[in-house]
Design a protein around this motif. Structure first.
Motif, PDB file in Angstrom:
ATOM      1  N   TRP A 151      12.304  13.179   5.415  1.00 44.78           N
ATOM      2  CA  TRP A 151      11.662  13.971   6.469  1.00 44.78           C
ATOM      3  C   TRP A 151      10.188  13.582   6.593  1.00 44.78           C
ATOM      4  O   TRP A 151       9.574  13.107   5.628  1.00 44.78           O
ATOM      5  CB  TRP A 151      11.692  15.463   6.124  1.00 44.78           C
ATOM      6  CG  TRP A 151      13.019  16.103   5.976  1.00 44.78           C
ATOM      7  CD1 TRP A 151      13.800  16.614   6.975  1.00 44.78           C
ATOM      8  CD2 TRP A 151      13.728  16.385   4.754  1.00 44.78           C
ATOM      9  NE1 TRP A 151      14.940  17.178   6.443  1.00 44.78           N
ATOM     10  CE2 TRP A 151      14.915  17.054   5.090  1.00 44.78           C
ATOM     11  CE3 TRP A 151      13.464  16.126   3.395  1.00 44.78           C
ATOM     12  CZ2 TRP A 151      15.849  17.465   4.134  1.00 44.78           C
ATOM     13  CZ3 TRP A 151      14.400  16.528   2.445  1.00 44.78           C
ATOM     14  CH2 TRP A 151      15.572  17.188   2.823  1.00 44.78           C
ATOM     15  N   LEU A 192       6.715  10.215  -0.398  1.00 48.59           N
ATOM     16  CA  LEU A 192       6.366   8.833  -0.127  1.00 48.59           C
ATOM     17  C   LEU A 192       5.120   8.763   0.740  1.00 48.59           C
ATOM     18  O   LEU A 192       5.075   9.352   1.826  1.00 48.59           O
ATOM     19  CB  LEU A 192       7.525   8.105   0.575  1.00 48.59           C
ATOM     20  CG  LEU A 192       7.382   6.578   0.607  1.00 48.59           C
ATOM     21  CD1 LEU A 192       7.683   5.981  -0.757  1.00 48.59           C
ATOM     22  CD2 LEU A 192       8.292   5.957   1.660  1.00 48.59           C
ATOM     23  N   HIS A 193       4.102   8.067   0.225  1.00 46.30           N
ATOM     24  CA  HIS A 193       2.970   7.699   1.068  1.00 46.30           C
ATOM     25  C   HIS A 193       3.334   6.349   1.674  1.00 46.30           C
ATOM     26  O   HIS A 193       3.243   5.317   1.008  1.00 46.30           O
ATOM     27  CB  HIS A 193       1.685   7.614   0.244  1.00 46.30           C
ATOM     28  CG  HIS A 193       0.569   6.986   1.002  1.00 46.30           C
ATOM     29  ND1 HIS A 193      -0.113   7.640   2.002  1.00 46.30           N
ATOM     30  CD2 HIS A 193       0.045   5.747   0.942  1.00 46.30           C
ATOM     31  CE1 HIS A 193      -1.023   6.833   2.507  1.00 46.30           C
ATOM     32  NE2 HIS A 193      -0.935   5.679   1.879  1.00 46.30           N
ATOM     33  N   PHE A 194       3.807   6.400   2.921  1.00 46.29           N
ATOM     34  CA  PHE A 194       4.361   5.222   3.582  1.00 46.29           C
ATOM     35  C   PHE A 194       3.228   4.566   4.368  1.00 46.29           C
ATOM     36  O   PHE A 194       2.896   4.998   5.473  1.00 46.29           O
ATOM     37  CB  PHE A 194       5.474   5.670   4.523  1.00 46.29           C
ATOM     38  CG  PHE A 194       6.597   4.690   4.668  1.00 46.29           C
ATOM     39  CD1 PHE A 194       6.411   3.337   4.456  1.00 46.29           C
ATOM     40  CD2 PHE A 194       7.872   5.131   5.012  1.00 46.29           C
ATOM     41  CE1 PHE A 194       7.449   2.447   4.584  1.00 46.29           C
ATOM     42  CE2 PHE A 194       8.922   4.247   5.144  1.00 46.29           C
ATOM     43  CZ  PHE A 194       8.722   2.904   4.939  1.00 46.29           C
ATOM     44  N   ALA A 195       2.656   3.515   3.783  1.00 46.48           N
ATOM     45  CA  ALA A 195       1.435   2.914   4.340  1.00 46.48           C
ATOM     46  C   ALA A 195       1.564   2.655   5.844  1.00 46.48           C
ATOM     47  O   ALA A 195       2.477   1.984   6.286  1.00 46.48           O
ATOM     48  CB  ALA A 195       1.109   1.610   3.607  1.00 46.48           C
ATOM     49  N   ARG A 223       2.450   4.598   8.059  1.00 48.03           N
ATOM     50  CA  ARG A 223       3.452   5.413   8.742  1.00 48.03           C
ATOM     51  C   ARG A 223       3.485   6.840   8.231  1.00 48.03           C
ATOM     52  O   ARG A 223       4.479   7.538   8.366  1.00 48.03           O
ATOM     53  CB  ARG A 223       4.834   4.785   8.558  1.00 48.03           C
ATOM     54  CG  ARG A 223       4.945   3.466   9.265  1.00 48.03           C
ATOM     55  CD  ARG A 223       6.374   3.030   9.336  1.00 48.03           C
ATOM     56  NE  ARG A 223       6.650   1.927   8.455  1.00 48.03           N
ATOM     57  CZ  ARG A 223       7.869   1.518   8.128  1.00 48.03           C
ATOM     58  NH1 ARG A 223       8.921   2.175   8.563  1.00 48.03           N
ATOM     59  NH2 ARG A 223       8.041   0.472   7.363  1.00 48.03           N
ATOM     60  N   LEU A 261       8.503  13.558   2.829  1.00 48.25           N
ATOM     61  CA  LEU A 261       9.158  14.264   1.729  1.00 48.25           C
ATOM     62  C   LEU A 261      10.629  13.866   1.764  1.00 48.25           C
ATOM     63  O   LEU A 261      11.195  13.682   2.844  1.00 48.25           O
ATOM     64  CB  LEU A 261       8.985  15.781   1.873  1.00 48.25           C
ATOM     65  CG  LEU A 261       7.568  16.292   1.635  1.00 48.25           C
ATOM     66  CD1 LEU A 261       7.470  17.787   1.920  1.00 48.25           C
ATOM     67  CD2 LEU A 261       7.123  16.001   0.197  1.00 48.25           C
ATOM     68  N   ARG A 301       6.339  14.757   6.544  1.00 45.00           N
ATOM     69  CA  ARG A 301       5.665  15.802   5.781  1.00 45.00           C
ATOM     70  C   ARG A 301       4.653  16.483   6.683  1.00 45.00           C
ATOM     71  O   ARG A 301       3.907  15.799   7.388  1.00 45.00           O
ATOM     72  CB  ARG A 301       4.950  15.178   4.587  1.00 45.00           C
ATOM     73  CG  ARG A 301       4.398  16.204   3.605  1.00 45.00           C
ATOM     74  CD  ARG A 301       3.456  15.570   2.594  1.00 45.00           C
ATOM     75  NE  ARG A 301       2.147  15.272   3.191  1.00 45.00           N
ATOM     76  CZ  ARG A 301       1.066  14.966   2.476  1.00 45.00           C
ATOM     77  NH1 ARG A 301       1.149  14.880   1.163  1.00 45.00           N
ATOM     78  NH2 ARG A 301      -0.077  14.713   3.082  1.00 45.00           N
ATOM     79  N   GLY A 348       0.795  -1.220   0.000  1.00 45.02           N
ATOM     80  CA  GLY A 348       0.000   0.000   0.000  1.00 45.02           C
ATOM     81  C   GLY A 348       0.830   1.273   0.000  1.00 45.02           C
ATOM     82  O   GLY A 348       0.288   2.376   0.043  1.00 45.02           O
ATOM     83  N   THR A 349       2.151   1.117  -0.059  1.00 47.09           N
ATOM     84  CA  THR A 349       3.028   2.283  -0.080  1.00 47.09           C
ATOM     85  C   THR A 349       3.158   2.803  -1.515  1.00 47.09           C
ATOM     86  O   THR A 349       3.222   2.019  -2.462  1.00 47.09           O
ATOM     87  CB  THR A 349       4.406   1.902   0.503  1.00 47.09           C
ATOM     88  OG1 THR A 349       4.246   1.623   1.885  1.00 47.09           O
ATOM     89  CG2 THR A 349       5.422   3.017   0.317  1.00 47.09           C
ATOM     90  N   HIS A 350       3.160   4.131  -1.648  1.00 50.46           N
ATOM     91  CA  HIS A 350       3.257   4.731  -2.977  1.00 50.46           C
ATOM     92  C   HIS A 350       4.350   5.787  -3.021  1.00 50.46           C
ATOM     93  O   HIS A 350       4.473   6.604  -2.117  1.00 50.46           O
ATOM     94  CB  HIS A 350       1.927   5.378  -3.386  1.00 50.46           C
ATOM     95  CG  HIS A 350       0.839   4.377  -3.570  1.00 50.46           C
ATOM     96  ND1 HIS A 350       0.784   3.520  -4.637  1.00 50.46           N
ATOM     97  CD2 HIS A 350      -0.213   4.061  -2.783  1.00 50.46           C
ATOM     98  CE1 HIS A 350      -0.267   2.736  -4.511  1.00 50.46           C
ATOM     99  NE2 HIS A 350      -0.888   3.035  -3.387  1.00 50.46           N
TER     100      HIS A 350
END
Lengths: 187, 187
Positions: free
Chosen positions: B103, B63-66, B68, B72, B105, A121-123
């Motif tokens: 970092w 990063l959209h860190f699922a 977490r 940026l 975001r 699910g990470t993007h």
């Protein structure tokens, strides 16, 4: 046709062909020296400073630009600006220049595939193409009426028009307490 | 539990532990000279290179860190790495070092207030605190078994453990065609 003329004609065709290939070949990536431009911004007369793409990093931003998509942004500074950021010197000394580089944001399927194994699910999003680049140039005398800053906004090396540049300083007034600079130095 | 699952579970525990330490450790502000560290990463023996925060910018990521949150990120490189990026030299020459600074975001209410007047619904995100920093160091002989790259992941100047560093190279294998480097030089 005479033999020498034929040769000259063939030579010219070759030259024109090569010139055409050069002119219409997309340029190799990020050669900052080519980015310097003699065209100055209206109102402020700011040109693109040579080598700015190689300046040190101040910070990074993301912008959800309503109706115009997502952007990834980086702010870089020349040596005078970086020193002032690190030492907290405000107002910035004359000669400081801050550049804000704006790119489109693109999803990275390649990165996502790799990241999805340990982190489902990470993007990941990467920079796409260059949108524009903005400069703030400190000259406390020359730009005394606009907080000591001269502004410029270039798209594809061409400065925006007068109306666009009239919006720069009013937008920066809320950051007066930080010498009209929104960006903070990233840790 | 199956061996691979165990490893993933252990890895996640390590990551969550590190994340917890990061979240509750106050941090000093970006004085790059103080960041050099003699503590080497496990497996590869990579230390934090002095002055890396002042290196030139390669690119920016989000990063959209699922599970977490959002990050940026910026990638910077030493002179050898930057030259190779600009000239398209692959494999990277020995001595090239790439640093990835990560970092948290954060939404910027200050920026949003200003942007909302000309561009209603626009949102600005800035960097918050440092999460970690990763390095790739090119030494084709020393790191011959891992594509010529040594890896390191530091959180608050302390390297992650062996289990974490065992994950570095396998994750980079899909980028083999780019000498194991995912990041492209931003225009």
């Amino acid at each position: 046709m005479e033999e020498p003329l034929k040769r000259i004609a063939l030579f010219l065709v070759a030259v024109i062909t090569v010139a055409g290939i050069v002119a219409f070949t997309p340029r190799a990536f990020g050669h900052s020296d080519e980015e310097a431009s003699p065209i100055a911004s209206p109102i402020y007369g700011v040109t693109i400073p040579a080598g700015y793409r190689d300046w040190q990093l101040i910070a990074v931003k993301q912008l959800h630009f309503a109706g115009r998509g997502e952007q990834l942004r980086a702010q870089v500074g020349n040596d005078i600006a970086i020193k002032a950021f690190k030492e907290g010197t405000r107002p910035f000394p004359d000669g400081a220049i801050i550049a804000a580089i704006h790119w489109t944001r693109e999803a990275s399927d390649d990165n996502d595939k790799v990241l999805d194994v340990p982190f489902p699910g990470t993007h990941s999003f990467v920079v796409g193409s260059r949108v524009n680049v903005q400069f703030m140039v400190k000259d406390s005398k020359k730009y005394a009426s606009t907080g000591g800053w001269g502004f410029a906004d270039f798209t594809d090396k061409k400065p925006g028009d007068k109306a666009l540049h009239e919006t720069c300083f009013p937008c920066h007034i809320p950051a007066k307490d930080h010498d009209y600079v929104f960006t903070r130095y990233a840790p």
